[in-house]
Design a protein around this motif. Structure first.
Motif, PDB file in Angstrom:
ATOM      1  N   LEU A 345       0.811  -1.213   0.000  1.00  0.00           N
ATOM      2  CA  LEU A 345       0.000   0.000   0.000  1.00  0.00           C
ATOM      3  C   LEU A 345       0.848   1.269   0.000  1.00  0.00           C
ATOM      4  O   LEU A 345       0.373   2.332  -0.408  1.00  0.00           O
ATOM      5  N   ALA A 346       2.095   1.180   0.416  1.00  0.00           N
ATOM      6  CA  ALA A 346       2.983   2.353   0.402  1.00  0.00           C
ATOM      7  C   ALA A 346       3.191   2.873  -1.021  1.00  0.00           C
ATOM      8  O   ALA A 346       3.566   4.035  -1.215  1.00  0.00           O
ATOM      9  N   TRP A 347       2.940   2.016  -2.031  1.00  0.00           N
ATOM     10  CA  TRP A 347       3.080   2.433  -3.427  1.00  0.00           C
ATOM     11  C   TRP A 347       1.814   3.108  -3.963  1.00  0.00           C
ATOM     12  O   TRP A 347       1.814   3.643  -5.072  1.00  0.00           O
ATOM     13  N   ALA A 348       0.750   3.078  -3.200  1.00  0.00           N
ATOM     14  CA  ALA A 348      -0.513   3.651  -3.670  1.00  0.00           C
ATOM     15  C   ALA A 348      -0.410   5.136  -4.006  1.00  0.00           C
ATOM     16  O   ALA A 348      -0.922   5.572  -5.046  1.00  0.00           O
ATOM     17  N   PRO A 349       0.241   5.977  -3.178  1.00  0.00           N
ATOM     18  CA  PRO A 349       0.342   7.390  -3.541  1.00  0.00           C
ATOM     19  C   PRO A 349       1.073   7.634  -4.864  1.00  0.00           C
ATOM     20  O   PRO A 349       0.692   8.528  -5.632  1.00  0.00           O
ATOM     21  N   ALA A 350       2.091   6.825  -5.143  1.00  0.00           N
ATOM     22  CA  ALA A 350       2.829   6.993  -6.401  1.00  0.00           C
ATOM     23  C   ALA A 350       1.935   6.662  -7.593  1.00  0.00           C
ATOM     24  O   ALA A 350       1.913   7.390  -8.598  1.00  0.00           O
ATOM     25  N   ALA A 351       1.165   5.569  -7.483  1.00  0.00           N
ATOM     26  CA  ALA A 351       0.245   5.207  -8.561  1.00  0.00           C
ATOM     27  C   ALA A 351      -0.818   6.281  -8.734  1.00  0.00           C
ATOM     28  O   ALA A 351      -1.151   6.681  -9.861  1.00  0.00           O
ATOM     29  N   SER A 352      -1.345   6.769  -7.618  1.00  0.00           N
ATOM     30  CA  SER A 352      -2.374   7.809  -7.673  1.00  0.00           C
ATOM     31  C   SER A 352      -1.836   9.094  -8.290  1.00  0.00           C
ATOM     32  O   SER A 352      -2.526   9.753  -9.079  1.00  0.00           O
ATOM     33  N   LEU A 353      -0.609   9.456  -7.940  1.00  0.00           N
ATOM     34  CA  LEU A 353      -0.011  10.689  -8.470  1.00  0.00           C
ATOM     35  C   LEU A 353       0.129  10.622  -9.986  1.00  0.00           C
ATOM     36  O   LEU A 353      -0.169  11.593 -10.686  1.00  0.00           O
TER      37      LEU A 353
END
Length: 370
Positions: A345-353
């Motif tokens: 889930l720590a990668w979620a902000p990068a995908a969202s960005l």
């Protein structure tokens, strides 16, 4: 056309009762399906297929409403089918019937939403975003009432059959209010100057922007899934629904005469995902507020822009843009659900960005191409 405040209020009250009906049903449906013997996989697939169907059909129901004109027939039929679907859950207590009725309810919403939004758009005159903002803020009160009704009645031990029959009462009130709006002197029976719309380049680019916007937004259900206490998960959801009431009015006011507000949606979706990915209580509630801002943006700003970019068919444009957002929203469930499942889930902000940046770019291109 002047701003028809009274008609917008009456349609808002109609939606309030309708949301009370179907949000109350959806709040109880997973547990009801489980009681009928459904597996977790079955429930997940049913909700996913239902949501996909509810959005995909708008590509067809929008043009259908524009070709027929008038828009009231599709609106009445959609609301009536939703009432019948919920009442049917009480009458036919079997798993196949419940699954079919759940899909009918989503299809009915797809039928009436583009047509109803076309009527709201016509009633709003030049103040499109304010018309959608007022309607959505009243509508959201019904969503809060629906979730609360199911929570309280189920906690008191009311049977599912009785719950669904009781929820049919606000559904009947929705149809009665809609009839009052139609039979009054407030409404245009037929919205003139419409007809079958075409999806021009600006509208297609904006639809692409809305798809990526939806995909950039982590669904609040995933944040709720990660909470250990059921009451806490419900509190987060209730906070999001309640905040959407003032958020709708805020977007309606901000967007009037300020087309640059179109670019505010993607950053808000990114913030919601960023907060949800923190994994703490503060992030959960902050994310819920940002999530409300993002979903109300899709209901207010995106719909107002769709009407402005339409080429004669309001319902066609509204259906296409709303469906594009919905499909992106469904894709987001897969993206962030996978990341949560795999402990990434720590990668979620990068995908969202990345997705939010794409949404921003397509929104810019759509405005430039007008």
């Amino acid at each position: 056309m002047e701003f028809n405040y009274r008609l917008i209020l009456m349609l808002g009250v109609t939606s309030l009762f309708a949301d009370w009906l179907y949000e109350g049903m959806r709040a109880a449906l997973p547990q009801y399906l489980k009681a009928l013997g459904a597996s977790a996989l079955f429930v997940g697939l049913l909700f996913g297929v239902g949501d996909a169907l509810g959005y995909l059909l708008r590509f067809a129901t929008g043009p259908l409403a524009d070709r027929r004109g008038g828009y009231w027939g599709e609106t009445f039929a959609g609301y009536a089918a939703q009432v019948l679907a919920v009442a049917g859950l009480a009458i036919f207590p079997s798993l196949p019937a419940a699954a079919g009725l759940a899909l009918l309810e989503r299809s009915a919403k797809a039928l009436r939403t583009p047509a109803r939004d076309a009527i709201i758009s016509a009633a709003g005159g030049r103040r499109q975003s304010m018309a959608f903002g007022i309607h959505a803020s009243i509508d959201q009160i019904g969503a809060v009432l629906g979730a609360l009704t199911s929570t309280v009645l189920l906690a008191l031990g009311v049977a599912y059959r009785d719950l669904f029959l009781l929820l049919a009462l606000p559904g009947a009130a929705a149809l009665a209010t809609l009839w009052l709006a139609y039979s009054s002197r407030l409404r245009p029976r037929r919205i003139t100057g419409e007809g079958r719309g075409s999806l021009r380049l600006p509208l297609l680019l904006f639809a692409a922007s809305q798809f990526m916007f939806g995909a950039s937004l982590m669904h609040i259900s995933l944040e709720m899934y990660g909470e250990t206490a059921a009451w806490l998960a419900s509190s987060i959801y209730l906070a999001a629904m309640a905040f959407e009431i003032p958020a709708s009015l805020l977007w309606g006011r901000l967007h009037e005469g300020r087309r640059a507000v179109v670019f505010a949606g993607p950053p808000v979706a990114f913030l919601a995902t960023l907060f949800f990915a923190r994994g703490d209580l503060l992030g959960a509630f902050a994310g819920a507020l940002a999530y409300s801002l993002a979903t109300s943006y899709a209901d207010i700003v995106a719909k107002a822009e769709a009407v402005r970019m339409s080429s004669g068919g309001r319902a066609t444009a509204l259906g296409a843009v709303n469906a594009a957002f919905g499909l992106g929203y469904i894709a987001a469930g897969g993206i962030y659900g996978y990341l949560l499942q795999e402990g990434l889930l720590a990668w979620a902000p990068a995908a969202s960005l990345c997705l939010a940046a794409g949404s921003f770019l397509f929104a810019y291109l759509s405005l430039r191409s007008l």
